[in-house]
Motif scaffolding. Structure first.
Motif, mmCIF file in Angstrom:
data_model
loop_
_atom_site.group_PDB
_atom_site.id
_atom_site.type_symbol
_atom_site.label_atom_id
_atom_site.label_comp_id
_atom_site.label_asym_id
_atom_site.label_seq_id
_atom_site.Cartn_x
_atom_site.Cartn_y
_atom_site.Cartn_z
ATOM 1 N N HIS A 17 0.842 -1.200 0.000
ATOM 2 C CA HIS A 17 0.000 0.000 0.000
ATOM 3 C C HIS A 17 0.880 1.254 0.000
ATOM 4 O O HIS A 17 0.675 2.163 -0.807
ATOM 5 C CB HIS A 17 -0.944 0.004 1.216
ATOM 6 N N GLU A 18 1.876 1.278 0.877
ATOM 7 C CA GLU A 18 2.764 2.451 0.951
ATOM 8 C C GLU A 18 3.610 2.581 -0.318
ATOM 9 O O GLU A 18 3.802 3.683 -0.829
ATOM 10 C CB GLU A 18 3.656 2.370 2.191
ATOM 11 N N HIS A 21 1.671 4.240 -3.077
ATOM 12 C CA HIS A 21 1.655 5.716 -3.003
ATOM 13 C C HIS A 21 2.893 6.285 -3.698
ATOM 14 O O HIS A 21 2.806 7.254 -4.444
ATOM 15 C CB HIS A 21 1.653 6.186 -1.538
ATOM 16 N N GLU A 45 -5.860 7.162 -1.686
ATOM 17 C CA GLU A 45 -5.938 5.967 -0.834
ATOM 18 C C GLU A 45 -6.566 4.796 -1.590
ATOM 19 O O GLU A 45 -6.111 3.660 -1.471
ATOM 20 C CB GLU A 45 -6.720 6.262 0.448
#
Ligand SMILES: [Zn+2]
Length: 126
Positions: A17-18, A21, A45
């Motif tokens: 997820h990070e 980004h 997100e």
């Protein structure tokens, strides 16, 4: 959050997820947003969630672990960051992850890699 992961697959979910980004350049994109910042953050997100399961699958992790993790984390934290206005409710996130995992299975891998739609400029293996 990392302490809350149950295994390597769930740890991969948080890291993916990070990493998403970063790959999608969200920090730079959000820096130029003047109006509708909350909606813009929420959109980043969602993108990070959607890309994360592709990265997990391509790296050999079980993308279903993202669902297990966010479900357990969401239920346990209740009013945590997942219910902030910048984040979708955890049930919505889990639903989106399920949709994305279903989409992964429809793509034919090239040399074991399924190109994520969100990385249009990604170099796919020949
Ligand atoms: Zn995020």
């Amino acid at each position: 959050m990392i302490d809350y992961t149950a295994d390597d697959n769930e740890l991969a979910a948080v890291v993916a997820h990070e990493l998403s980004h970063n790959l999608l350049d969200h920090r730079a994109k959000l820096a130029v947003v003047k109006k509708g910042k909350i909606a813009a953050i929420r959109a980043t997100e969602e993108e990070a969630d959607r890309l994360s399961v592709w990265l997990m699958a391509n790296a050999g992790y079980d993308p279903q672990a993202a669902i297990r993790f966010w479900q357990r984390y969401g239920k346990a934290t209740g009013l945590g960051i997942l219910s902030a206005p910048t984040h979708y409710r955890w049930k919505t996130r889990v639903h989106m992850l399920g949709e994305e995992i279903a989409a992964i299975s429809l793509v034919t891998p090239k040399k074991g890699i399924r190109p994520p739609p969100l990385l249009k400029t990604a170099v796919s293996p020949k």
